[in-house]
Design a protein around this motif. Structure first.
Motif, PDB file in Angstrom:
ATOM      1  N   LEU A 106       0.808  -1.265  -0.082  1.00 49.86           N
ATOM      2  CA  LEU A 106       0.143   0.066  -0.244  1.00 49.86           C
ATOM      3  C   LEU A 106       0.885   1.348   0.070  1.00 49.86           C
ATOM      4  O   LEU A 106       1.632   1.363   0.908  1.00 49.86           O
ATOM      5  CB  LEU A 106      -0.837   0.174   1.182  1.00 49.86           C
ATOM      6  CG  LEU A 106      -1.639   1.094   1.466  1.00 49.86           C
ATOM      7  CD1 LEU A 106      -2.830   1.524   0.227  1.00 49.86           C
ATOM      8  CD2 LEU A 106      -2.365   1.186   3.069  1.00 49.86           C
ATOM      9  N   ARG A 107       0.750   2.188  -1.031  1.00 49.38           N
ATOM     10  CA  ARG A 107       1.450   3.441  -1.205  1.00 49.38           C
ATOM     11  C   ARG A 107       0.450   4.458  -0.991  1.00 49.38           C
ATOM     12  O   ARG A 107      -0.293   4.676  -2.207  1.00 49.38           O
ATOM     13  CB  ARG A 107       2.266   3.427  -2.304  1.00 49.38           C
ATOM     14  CG  ARG A 107       3.219   2.180  -2.599  1.00 49.38           C
ATOM     15  CD  ARG A 107       3.889   2.058  -4.050  1.00 49.38           C
ATOM     16  NE  ARG A 107       2.865   2.231  -5.052  1.00 49.38           N
ATOM     17  CZ  ARG A 107       2.737   2.378  -6.268  1.00 49.38           C
ATOM     18  NH1 ARG A 107       3.977   2.679  -6.860  1.00 49.38           N
ATOM     19  NH2 ARG A 107       1.691   2.259  -6.916  1.00 49.38           N
ATOM     20  N   PHE A 108       0.720   5.237  -0.010  1.00 49.39           N
ATOM     21  CA  PHE A 108      -0.311   6.254  -0.026  1.00 49.39           C
ATOM     22  C   PHE A 108       0.325   7.738   0.512  1.00 49.39           C
ATOM     23  O   PHE A 108       1.655   7.771   1.219  1.00 49.39           O
ATOM     24  CB  PHE A 108      -1.325   6.086   0.957  1.00 49.39           C
ATOM     25  CG  PHE A 108      -1.146   6.227   2.518  1.00 49.39           C
ATOM     26  CD1 PHE A 108      -1.214   7.268   3.189  1.00 49.39           C
ATOM     27  CD2 PHE A 108      -0.637   5.185   3.160  1.00 49.39           C
ATOM     28  CE1 PHE A 108      -1.125   7.306   4.642  1.00 49.39           C
ATOM     29  CE2 PHE A 108       0.023   5.321   4.649  1.00 49.39           C
ATOM     30  CZ  PHE A 108      -0.366   6.194   5.236  1.00 49.39           C
ATOM     31  N   GLY A 109      -0.274   8.974   0.298  1.00 47.69           N
ATOM     32  CA  GLY A 109       0.330  10.075   0.663  1.00 47.69           C
ATOM     33  C   GLY A 109      -1.057  10.710   1.391  1.00 47.69           C
ATOM     34  O   GLY A 109      -2.165  10.615   1.131  1.00 47.69           O
ATOM     35  N   PRO A 131      -1.804  -7.173   8.630  1.00 46.98           N
ATOM     36  CA  PRO A 131      -0.222  -6.814   8.982  1.00 46.98           C
ATOM     37  C   PRO A 131       0.716  -7.190   8.195  1.00 46.98           C
ATOM     38  O   PRO A 131       1.910  -6.819   8.100  1.00 46.98           O
ATOM     39  CB  PRO A 131      -0.157  -7.807  10.389  1.00 46.98           C
ATOM     40  CG  PRO A 131      -1.123  -8.944  10.296  1.00 46.98           C
ATOM     41  CD  PRO A 131      -2.335  -8.233   9.381  1.00 46.98           C
ATOM     42  N   ARG A 132       0.526  -7.923   7.099  1.00 46.57           N
ATOM     43  CA  ARG A 132       1.544  -8.357   6.113  1.00 46.57           C
ATOM     44  C   ARG A 132       1.606  -7.581   4.953  1.00 46.57           C
ATOM     45  O   ARG A 132       2.452  -7.777   4.010  1.00 46.57           O
ATOM     46  CB  ARG A 132       1.248  -9.930   5.515  1.00 46.57           C
ATOM     47  CG  ARG A 132       1.353 -10.787   6.961  1.00 46.57           C
ATOM     48  CD  ARG A 132       0.929 -12.452   6.220  1.00 46.57           C
ATOM     49  NE  ARG A 132       1.606 -12.891   5.082  1.00 46.57           N
ATOM     50  CZ  ARG A 132       1.446 -13.779   4.320  1.00 46.57           C
ATOM     51  NH1 ARG A 132       0.272 -14.486   4.734  1.00 46.57           N
ATOM     52  NH2 ARG A 132       1.940 -14.095   3.316  1.00 46.57           N
ATOM     53  N   VAL A 133       0.709  -6.404   4.931  1.00 48.73           N
ATOM     54  CA  VAL A 133       0.662  -5.743   3.673  1.00 48.73           C
ATOM     55  C   VAL A 133       1.983  -4.626   4.003  1.00 48.73           C
ATOM     56  O   VAL A 133       2.085  -4.054   5.024  1.00 48.73           O
ATOM     57  CB  VAL A 133      -0.446  -4.647   3.625  1.00 48.73           C
ATOM     58  CG1 VAL A 133      -0.415  -3.675   2.401  1.00 48.73           C
ATOM     59  CG2 VAL A 133      -1.774  -5.708   3.175  1.00 48.73           C
ATOM     60  N   ARG A 134       2.740  -4.239   2.959  1.00 53.82           N
ATOM     61  CA  ARG A 134       3.884  -3.510   3.051  1.00 53.82           C
ATOM     62  C   ARG A 134       3.411  -2.108   2.967  1.00 53.82           C
ATOM     63  O   ARG A 134       2.795  -1.865   1.741  1.00 53.82           O
ATOM     64  CB  ARG A 134       5.052  -3.917   2.048  1.00 53.82           C
ATOM     65  CG  ARG A 134       5.531  -5.320   2.210  1.00 53.82           C
ATOM     66  CD  ARG A 134       6.525  -5.491   1.323  1.00 53.82           C
ATOM     67  NE  ARG A 134       6.436  -5.130  -0.135  1.00 53.82           N
ATOM     68  CZ  ARG A 134       5.773  -5.967  -0.915  1.00 53.82           C
ATOM     69  NH1 ARG A 134       5.365  -7.327  -0.521  1.00 53.82           N
ATOM     70  NH2 ARG A 134       5.711  -5.629  -2.307  1.00 53.82           N
ATOM     71  N   VAL A 135       3.649  -1.285   3.511  1.00 56.42           N
ATOM     72  CA  VAL A 135       2.987   0.092   3.636  1.00 56.42           C
ATOM     73  C   VAL A 135       4.131   1.191   3.704  1.00 56.42           C
ATOM     74  O   VAL A 135       4.986   1.256   4.232  1.00 56.42           O
ATOM     75  CB  VAL A 135       2.135   0.388   5.122  1.00 56.42           C
ATOM     76  CG1 VAL A 135       1.692   1.782   4.928  1.00 56.42           C
ATOM     77  CG2 VAL A 135       0.904  -0.604   5.219  1.00 56.42           C
ATOM     78  N   SER A 136       3.961   2.178   2.649  1.00 56.81           N
ATOM     79  CA  SER A 136       4.896   3.209   2.476  1.00 56.81           C
ATOM     80  C   SER A 136       4.029   4.366   2.264  1.00 56.81           C
ATOM     81  O   SER A 136       2.893   4.276   1.951  1.00 56.81           O
ATOM     82  CB  SER A 136       5.767   3.035   1.319  1.00 56.81           C
ATOM     83  OG  SER A 136       5.019   3.088   0.069  1.00 56.81           O
ATOM     84  N   ARG A 137       4.484   5.654   3.133  1.00 57.94           N
ATOM     85  CA  ARG A 137       3.560   6.750   3.300  1.00 57.94           C
ATOM     86  C   ARG A 137       4.475   8.098   2.943  1.00 57.94           C
ATOM     87  O   ARG A 137       5.631   8.016   2.813  1.00 57.94           O
ATOM     88  CB  ARG A 137       2.999   6.920   4.688  1.00 57.94           C
ATOM     89  CG  ARG A 137       2.632   8.415   5.077  1.00 57.94           C
ATOM     90  CD  ARG A 137       2.497   8.458   6.532  1.00 57.94           C
ATOM     91  NE  ARG A 137       2.385   9.739   6.836  1.00 57.94           N
ATOM     92  CZ  ARG A 137       3.504  10.427   7.178  1.00 57.94           C
ATOM     93  NH1 ARG A 137       4.720  10.018   6.782  1.00 57.94           N
ATOM     94  NH2 ARG A 137       3.502  11.794   7.329  1.00 57.94           N
ATOM     95  N   GLU A 138       3.967   8.862   2.078  1.00 60.58           N
ATOM     96  CA  GLU A 138       4.611  10.359   2.004  1.00 60.58           C
ATOM     97  C   GLU A 138       3.425  11.469   2.485  1.00 60.58           C
ATOM     98  O   GLU A 138       2.354  11.254   2.676  1.00 60.58           O
ATOM     99  CB  GLU A 138       4.402  10.342   0.409  1.00 60.58           C
ATOM    100  CG  GLU A 138       5.409   9.371  -0.459  1.00 60.58           C
ATOM    101  CD  GLU A 138       5.445   9.562  -1.742  1.00 60.58           C
ATOM    102  OE1 GLU A 138       4.996  10.598  -2.506  1.00 60.58           O
ATOM    103  OE2 GLU A 138       5.927   8.726  -2.694  1.00 60.58           O
ATOM    104  N   GLU A 139       4.118  12.611   2.566  1.00 57.32           N
ATOM    105  CA  GLU A 139       3.536  13.569   3.269  1.00 57.32           C
ATOM    106  C   GLU A 139       3.985  14.888   2.067  1.00 57.32           C
ATOM    107  O   GLU A 139       4.963  14.926   1.634  1.00 57.32           O
ATOM    108  CB  GLU A 139       4.062  14.201   4.454  1.00 57.32           C
ATOM    109  CG  GLU A 139       3.085  15.227   5.074  1.00 57.32           C
ATOM    110  CD  GLU A 139       3.773  15.823   6.530  1.00 57.32           C
ATOM    111  OE1 GLU A 139       4.329  16.968   6.698  1.00 57.32           O
ATOM    112  OE2 GLU A 139       3.488  15.041   7.281  1.00 57.32           O
ATOM    113  N   GLY A 140       2.834  15.566   1.861  1.00 56.84           N
ATOM    114  CA  GLY A 140       2.804  16.836   0.908  1.00 56.84           C
ATOM    115  C   GLY A 140       1.685  17.478   0.750  1.00 56.84           C
ATOM    116  O   GLY A 140       0.543  17.225   1.357  1.00 56.84           O
TER     117      GLY A 140
END
Length: 310
Positions: A106-109, A131-140
């Motif tokens: 999951l890639r979200f901002g 819990p097994r989903v790889r999560v990455s987050r951005e702020e902007g």
């Protein structure tokens, strides 16, 4: 029929043939392999014959009076067949996990004030269930997040609008509408905490994340008939509060960030007639298939939004 897209010398082999071949090799018998697969013995024999023909005609089994035995060609093929079948099983497992949002990524901002309460609460719920989903987050800022979304770097973005028309490129999943506050120093003449109209602060120095009000919270002031005088451009919420507390100006604060305001800053509710509440959305690209993980996160965002104070 051989696949014309395959490289020269690469046989066009059915994975069904490989599975049948491995069953026969495992049991040393067409009869037992057929029973295991739920097929007829003749069907198993045809699959093996088709595989042998596709691989150049060399026999893979010696047919014995009782059962079969791998030939040298058959022994050579076994590890390759196992690798292919296991790779397909692995792909199947990963695809099943993806469908159930039990794996994948999951890639979200999100914009800054959404990170004060909305996003952390939603993310905590999501991580507990997936819990097994790889999560990455951005702020902007919202425009940057939408650009990242369009470019395919994000699966979804938590964005805001102060009332402008939403771009047709995006599907906007509404999360909440939030009210606005004016943050003033504790010794400000209006700091009794009562509601104010933005026009009462038309002559004030303003602190904003941009030198222009358009596209920011201060766009509300423009629509209310005055152009705020931006004295300081400050992007980070904590820093904005420091400028306000020091008496260097006032700033608009959305409800999502109101809970994190320092005690020497006073928040005044904005009551300007016709000033729209800021809408908050989970944005996705229209027409682009949403991953199960992204769908689950939109659901978590909606639940978190429903739990926030009005």
């Amino acid at each position: 029929m051989p696949n014309s897209h395959l490289s020269p010398g690469v046989p066009d082999v059915s994975t069904v043939w490989l599975r049948v071949f491995l069953e026969v090799a495992r049991h040393g018998s067409f009869t037992v392999a057929a029973r295991t697969l739920g097929w007829t013995q003749s069907a198993v024999s045809r699959q093996v014959s088709s595989l042998e023909e596709a691989l150049g005609g060399a026999p893979l089994f010696d047919r014995l009076p009782r059962g079969v035995r791998l030939t040298e060609a058959g022994r050579l093929l076994v590890p390759h067949a196992q690798a292919v079948v296991e790779a397909l099983h692995g792909a199947g497992r990963e695809l099943a996990a993806l469908r159930e949002a039990a794996g994948g990524r999951l890639r979200f901002g999100a914009f800054a004030s959404a990170d004060a309460a909305l996003v952390p609460q939603a993310l905590a719920t999501f991580r507990a269930r997936h819990p097994r989903v790889r999560v990455s987050r951005e702020e902007g800022f919202t425009p940057v997040l939408l650009e990242r979304l369009t470019a395919g770097h994000l699966d979804l973005a938590v964005v805001s609008s102060t009332g402008g028309a939403p771009p047709s490129t995006y599907a906007l999943h509404h999360l909440l509408d939030e009210s606005l506050y004016v943050a003033v120093p504790a010794d400000h003449p209006l700091a009794d905490g009562g509601p104010v109209r933005l026009g009462q602060l038309a002559d004030a120095d303003w602190i904003s994340g941009s030198a222009r009000p358009e596209g920011t919270l201060l766009d509300v002031a423009v629509r209310q008939g005055f152009r705020p005088r931006i004295a300081h451009v400050v992007g980070e919420w904590t820093a904005k509060q420091g400028y306000v507390a020091a008496g260097l100006g006032v700033t608009l604060v959305p409800a999502l960030a109101a809970g994190s305001v320092r005690p020497d800053v006073v928040l005044l509710p904005v009551l300007d007639q016709g000033a729209p509440a800021r809408a908050v959305y989970a944005a996705t690209v229209r027409g682009r298939t949403l991953t199960p993980a992204a769908e689950a996160f939109v659901g978590a965002l909606r639940k978190a939004a429903a739990r926030l104070p009005a």
